[in-house]
Design a protein around this motif. Structure first.
Motif, PDB file in Angstrom:
ATOM      1  N   ASN A   1       0.831  -1.204   0.000  1.00  0.00           N
ATOM      2  CA  ASN A   1       0.000   0.000   0.000  1.00  0.00           C
ATOM      3  C   ASN A   1       0.867   1.256   0.000  1.00  0.00           C
ATOM      4  O   ASN A   1       0.559   2.250  -0.673  1.00  0.00           O
ATOM      5  N   ALA A   2       1.978   1.201   0.734  1.00  0.00           N
ATOM      6  CA  ALA A   2       2.897   2.342   0.743  1.00  0.00           C
ATOM      7  C   ALA A   2       3.446   2.599  -0.660  1.00  0.00           C
ATOM      8  O   ALA A   2       3.630   3.751  -1.073  1.00  0.00           O
TER       9      ALA A   2
ATOM     10  N   VAL B   1      -6.759   1.487   7.527  1.00  0.00           N
ATOM     11  CA  VAL B   1      -6.798   0.478   8.588  1.00  0.00           C
ATOM     12  C   VAL B   1      -7.103  -0.905   8.012  1.00  0.00           C
ATOM     13  O   VAL B   1      -6.546  -1.915   8.448  1.00  0.00           O
ATOM     14  N   LEU B   2      -7.972  -0.956   7.030  1.00  0.00           N
ATOM     15  CA  LEU B   2      -8.357  -2.228   6.423  1.00  0.00           C
ATOM     16  C   LEU B   2      -7.241  -2.767   5.534  1.00  0.00           C
ATOM     17  O   LEU B   2      -6.762  -2.059   4.652  1.00  0.00           O
ATOM     18  N   PRO B   3      -6.813  -4.013   5.720  1.00  0.00           N
ATOM     19  CA  PRO B   3      -5.818  -4.605   4.811  1.00  0.00           C
ATOM     20  C   PRO B   3      -6.474  -4.989   3.488  1.00  0.00           C
ATOM     21  O   PRO B   3      -6.636  -6.168   3.154  1.00  0.00           O
TER      22      PRO B   3
ATOM     23  N   PHE C   1      -7.399  -8.714   1.195  1.00  0.00           N
ATOM     24  CA  PHE C   1      -8.723  -9.250   0.902  1.00  0.00           C
ATOM     25  C   PHE C   1      -8.992  -9.308  -0.600  1.00  0.00           C
ATOM     26  O   PHE C   1      -9.609 -10.258  -1.095  1.00  0.00           O
ATOM     27  N   ILE C   2      -8.527  -8.298  -1.345  1.00  0.00           N
ATOM     28  CA  ILE C   2      -8.679  -8.326  -2.799  1.00  0.00           C
ATOM     29  C   ILE C   2      -7.887  -9.489  -3.380  1.00  0.00           C
ATOM     30  O   ILE C   2      -8.356 -10.213  -4.265  1.00  0.00           O
TER      31      ILE C   2
ATOM     32  N   ALA D   1     -16.792   1.521  14.554  1.00  0.00           N
ATOM     33  CA  ALA D   1     -16.802   0.096  14.245  1.00  0.00           C
ATOM     34  C   ALA D   1     -17.709  -0.656  15.215  1.00  0.00           C
ATOM     35  O   ALA D   1     -18.379  -1.625  14.833  1.00  0.00           O
ATOM     36  N   TYR D   2     -17.742  -0.214  16.468  1.00  0.00           N
ATOM     37  CA  TYR D   2     -18.622  -0.870  17.440  1.00  0.00           C
ATOM     38  C   TYR D   2     -20.084  -0.607  17.090  1.00  0.00           C
ATOM     39  O   TYR D   2     -20.926  -1.516  17.162  1.00  0.00           O
TER      40      TYR D   2
END
Length: 413
Positions: A138-139, A163-165, A169-170, A327-328
């Motif tokens: 991502n960087a 925050v999401l990796p 997941f893709i 998120a909660y």
């Protein structure tokens, strides 16, 4: 769980996010996915966050509906068993290095004559063999330096990591697709395939597929930071009188018309159109180019009304919007979770903690989705799989257990 892939068995030797995700998606469509780990657990077995009993909630959710075999993968005999399982099954998903004991060549060489020609999907770091993980690719992608407030200096402001990796997941989803494509090819030709999917290629390839690479080359420089505005269209976060933050987007003429009506801003919009000699209903470009003036008009109205009133008006006019949640809050939202058929009753999780679990993301109205299945205990299916897949007798399995080559369920630990 759907039963579309019940005739498919897959050996998965993996850790972390991307590789387990590929297996998870196959399992949710009915495939028998047998995850093989080191007997003490793979690198992600105790991945944060842990329950008070030491169970990883990440591991538990990425390995639902799978079977678990625990072997001593540091020993020669344990590795031989792993290779044999993959070879006899004919399909394998892994993120182990190609030069490890579980190479495609090793699996293919161990295949009996009656096994389907070996098909493997291997997740790599970069195409040239360098290591990588989600946050490092991502960087390299350029996205973090596009995030952040609009007034941040492009030269000195820090990057903003997501925050999401997402790349993990893709990549996992792409690998599930690639595996099924390779299996369809094998069905047609009888020939298996070695598929390698570099995580870094998924990232930089997505940059290219999105048109962003062409954009950067065309403009000869970087895109400016936009804060929470949508690039190339009208959309941003706004704040209501009672302090609620919400996101709106208008990418179509219908969405734009509904937003103007919901906010009651036809008059100031018409005045601005006359000032800048444009028609904002004509498309994304004029709305984006004059976004700051438009944002001021909409925020002036948002700041004068409580969110409930705005929500009612936007819903009535078919607007595209959503309130920001923590998120909660999202995890306890009745619309997102309780009333959503994606979620089923909590299965008997290894952690002992009951919470909503997902079915397959896809909705197949003609098929029964079934209830979510639990993740296995580590080693829960060692005996079953070694007997069924390798034809080992109970006595032979017992000797392997006594020797420490095979581990059984850790349910009581």
């Amino acid at each position: 769980m759907y039963n579309l892939l019940t005739d498919l068995s897959i050996i998965e030797v993996s850790s972390f996010v991307a590789s387990p995700t590929a297996g998870l998606y196959c399992a949710q469509m009915g495939a028998e996915v047998i995850r093989v780990d080191h007997k003490a657990g793979g690198l992600d077995y105790d991945r944060y966050m842990l329950t008070s009993e030491g169970r990883s909630l990440s591991w538990e959710n990425l390995n639902r509906a799978k079977k678990s075999v625990a072997l001593d993968l540091r020993s020669g005999e344990g590795r031989e068993l792993c290779v044999e399982l993959a070879a006899r099954t004919g399909q394998c998903i892994t993120n182990l290095p190609e030069k490890s004991f579980l190479s495609h060549h090793a699996m293919k060489a161990a295949q009996p004559q009656d096994a389907p020609d070996m098909t493997s999907v291997r997740i790599m770091g970069w195409h040239d063999g360098r290591q990588a993980m989600d946050f490092t690719v991502n960087a390299a992608s350029g996205y973090p330096l596009m995030c952040g407030p609009e007034d941040w200096d492009m030269e000195t402001a820090p990057p903003v990591n997501q925050v999401l990796p997402a790349w993990d997941f893709i990549t996992g989803a792409y690998c599930a697709f690639a595996l099924l494509a390779a299996l369809r090819h094998r069905d047609a030709t009888g020939t298996g395939s070695e598929v390698r999917v570099p995580l870094g290629n998924v990232a930089i390839g997505t940059v290219a597929n999105s048109g962003m690479m062409a954009e950067m080359l065309y403009r000869g420089g970087d895109r400016e930071r936009l804060g929470n505005a949508i690039w190339g269209a009208f959309g941003r976060d706004f704040r209501s009188k009672d302090g609620t933050r919400f996101m709106v987007a208008a990418l179509t003429a219908k969405q734009w018309k509904g937003l103007v009506e919901a906010f009651g801003v036809a008059t100031p919009i018409a005045k601005l159109e006359a000032q800048v000699d444009t028609d904002f209903s004509e498309g994304d470009r004029p709305r984006f180019e004059h976004r700051h003036a438009l944002f001021d008009i909409f925020q002036n109205v948002a700041g004068s009304h409580d969110y409930r009133a705005l929500e009612s008006r936007m819903a009535a006019n078919g607007c595209t919007f959503e309130r920001y949640r923590t998120a909660y809050e999202a995890s306890t939202d009745p619309v997102l979770v309780d009333d959503n058929p994606l979620f089923g009753p909590s299965p008997a999780n290894p952690s002992g903690f009951e919470y909503p679990a997902t079915r397959s993301f896809a909705n197949l109205p003609a098929h029964d989705a079934g209830d979510p299945a639990p993740a296995p205990y580590l080693g829960q299916h060692s005996e079953e799989v070694l007997a069924d897949r390798l034809g080992l007798a109970a006595g032979a399995i017992g000797k392997l257990v006594d020797a420490g080559t095979v581990a059984l369920s850790d349910e009581r630990q």
